[in-house]
Design an enzyme around this catalytic site. Structure first.
Site, PDB file in Angstrom:
ATOM      1  CG  HIS A 162      -2.042   0.979   1.134  1.00  0.00           C
ATOM      2  ND1 HIS A 162      -3.124   0.806   0.319  1.00  0.00           N
ATOM      3  CD2 HIS A 162      -2.226   2.163   1.759  1.00  0.00           C
ATOM      4  CE1 HIS A 162      -3.953   1.839   0.446  1.00  0.00           C
ATOM      5  NE2 HIS A 162      -3.428   2.673   1.316  1.00  0.00           N
TER       6      HIS A 162
ATOM      7  CG  HIS B  82     -10.205   3.233   1.552  1.00  0.00           C
ATOM      8  ND1 HIS B  82     -10.866   3.459   2.720  1.00  0.00           N
ATOM      9  CD2 HIS B  82      -8.911   3.547   1.810  1.00  0.00           C
ATOM     10  CE1 HIS B  82     -10.023   3.906   3.645  1.00  0.00           C
ATOM     11  NE2 HIS B  82      -8.829   3.964   3.108  1.00  0.00           N
TER      12      HIS B  82
END
Length: 461
Positions: A55, A101
């Site tokens: 990420h 997300h």
């Protein structure tokens, strides 16, 4: 702050926390010990795990992302900052960013999607731009599955709740359903903003002795290891990972937008960075690394809303609506006054140094001493060799004649047409976009449902 040396032990000793908790492989841990020539302590290991996650570090996708063209005569800012910027003439630039997300939305769809919107908005005004439009791209499994309907409703509600309250119009998006997304939706949020080209702000620390301020919400335990969780594989223990999902406050973020944009007009801001994935860790590390400087932080000065938080939790918390701001030395009172006028609390938590290192203290005790570039430039990079999945060739080159069944006698074409129009991937999405306020700001020329794309005006041009 007096420097207390980090204890040195032999490389290869047992990690201070389980590697699974920080998302590092044994080989990556050994590589880290080799770079440090010692074993990292728990706080250092947690920070490295977050920054070396997919990420934050893009360790698997970085070689592929570099294949994209990123330069052009109107590109003012390409990859490497919080958002990209493109010159649109009249001395103005459009600033935009898209981010996923997915995992948070699969676990807690309302807050997962809402905080995705909040994070992408912060990426825009961190650059000094005023957010003017939100969009989204969503993927779900078949809507006749109960869990898919739960995820679908929660994601749409979260996007609308945050965007409508923050005062930025949601002007468009897309939705697609397919069995491959069952249980693991894709939730992509995009935001665009407008700024005078000369006013672009970068997220870089500079100026030894310049104070580092933390502004916005108090720090809690929500979202710890959020970056690691977002880089991991979803499994049957999703519900146990619910604490990794943050809870947003769009009304606080609206104040944060206005306060930060006002502060930028004073000329006292050196650099600005939002606290997104990996929280205080990523904001401090990235600001120092981009600026080629060091930063010294005292976590004892971080305002928090929970008792008993230690340095590990404070550095890895992903509590929402927080910004790291570096201002010119001596301008702290001016910055504090602006934030106070918007009902925001700001605290001086550290300063810029010349060491090139991230030094974290907890009062008089030093708990972290790492080169800033170790957490960014030294992130492992993997070049994966892909192989076609079995059966992929047949899907890419189908025998259409064999796939189409023979026309049945007495076929009801009207019924077939109605069934086709009712299919989720074709049917009207009005029930979704009518929950989003697309009129905020009075700039939406073409609204959702009226064309293939939204159109916004730029006032004054």
């Amino acid at each position: 702050m007096s420097a207390e040396p980090i204890p040195t032990v032999e490389a290869g000793a047992a990690p201070a926390v389980p590697l699974a908790e920080v998302g590092l492989s044994p080989a990556e841990y050994a590589h880290l010990c080799s770079l440090l020539d010692r074993t990292p302590n728990a706080v250092e290991l947690g920070m490295v795990g977050a920054m070396w996650s997919e990420h934050c570090g893009y360790k698997n996708s970085r070689p592929l992302l570099k294949l994209f063209p990123t330069h052009g005569p109107r590109v003012l800012q390409g990859p490497g900052e919080n958002a990209g910027a493109v010159d649109i003439g009249d001395g103005l630039a459009v600033v935009f960013k898209i981010e996923s997300h997915n995992h948070p939305s699969a676990v807690e769809p309302v807050e997962g999607a809402a905080t995705g919107v909040g994070g992408i908005v912060r990426d825009i005004f961190t650059m000094g731009a005023r957010p003017i439009a939100l969009l989204n791209s969503l993927r779900f499994g078949p809507l006749d599955e109960p869990r898919t309907r739960y995820l679908f409703g929660g994601v749409v509600a979260g996007i609308g709740r945050y965007g409508n309250a923050i005062g930025v119009p949601t002007v468009g998006g897309e939705i697609y359903c397919h069995p491959s997304y069952s249980g693991n939706p894709l939730v992509n949020a995009l935001c665009a903003g407008i700024i005078p080209s000369a006013d672009l702000m970068r997220a870089r620390a500079a100026g030894p002795g310049n104070p580092v301020l933390l502004v916005g919400a108090d720090t809690g335990r929500d979202g710890i290891h959020g970056a690691t969780f977002a880089s991991d594989t979803l499994d049957a223990e999703n519900e146990a990972k619910r604490p990794a999902v943050q809870v947003g406050n769009p009304f606080l973020e609206k104040c944060l937008i206005e306060a930060c944009l006002e502060l930028l007009q004073t000329g006292i801001v050196v650099g600005m960075q939002d606290l997104g994935a990996a929280g205080l860790t990523s904001s401090v590390v990235e600001a120092a690394s981009r600026g080629g400087v060091g930063i010294r932080i005292d976590v004892a000065q971080v305002p928090r809303r929970e008792r008993g938080m230690n340095a590990y939790e404070i550095m890895l918390s992903e509590s929402q609506e927080r910004m790291l701001v570096v201002v010119q030395r001596g301008a702290e009172a001016q910055a504090d006054a602006i934030f106070a006028r918007w009902g925001l609390h700001s605290a001086r938590i550290g300063e810029v140094t010349t060491s090139g290192r991230v030094e974290i203290f907890d009062g008089p005790r030093q708990v972290v001493d790492l080169p800033a570039t170790l957490l960014t430039d030294e992130c492992p990079v993997y070049r994966r060799e892909g192989a076609p999945a079995p059966g992929l060739a047949a899907l890419q080159h189908p025998d259409w004649a064999a796939l189409l069944p023979p026309e049945p006698p007495g076929a009801d074409y009207s019924a077939a047409w109605r069934a086709l129009l009712a299919a989720p991937n074709i049917a009207s999405k009005a029930t979704v976009y009518r929950t989003y306020d697309h009129t905020i700001g009075t700039n939406t020329v073409l609204a959702p449902g009226h064309a293939d794309a939204a159109v916004l005006r730029v006032k004054g041009t």
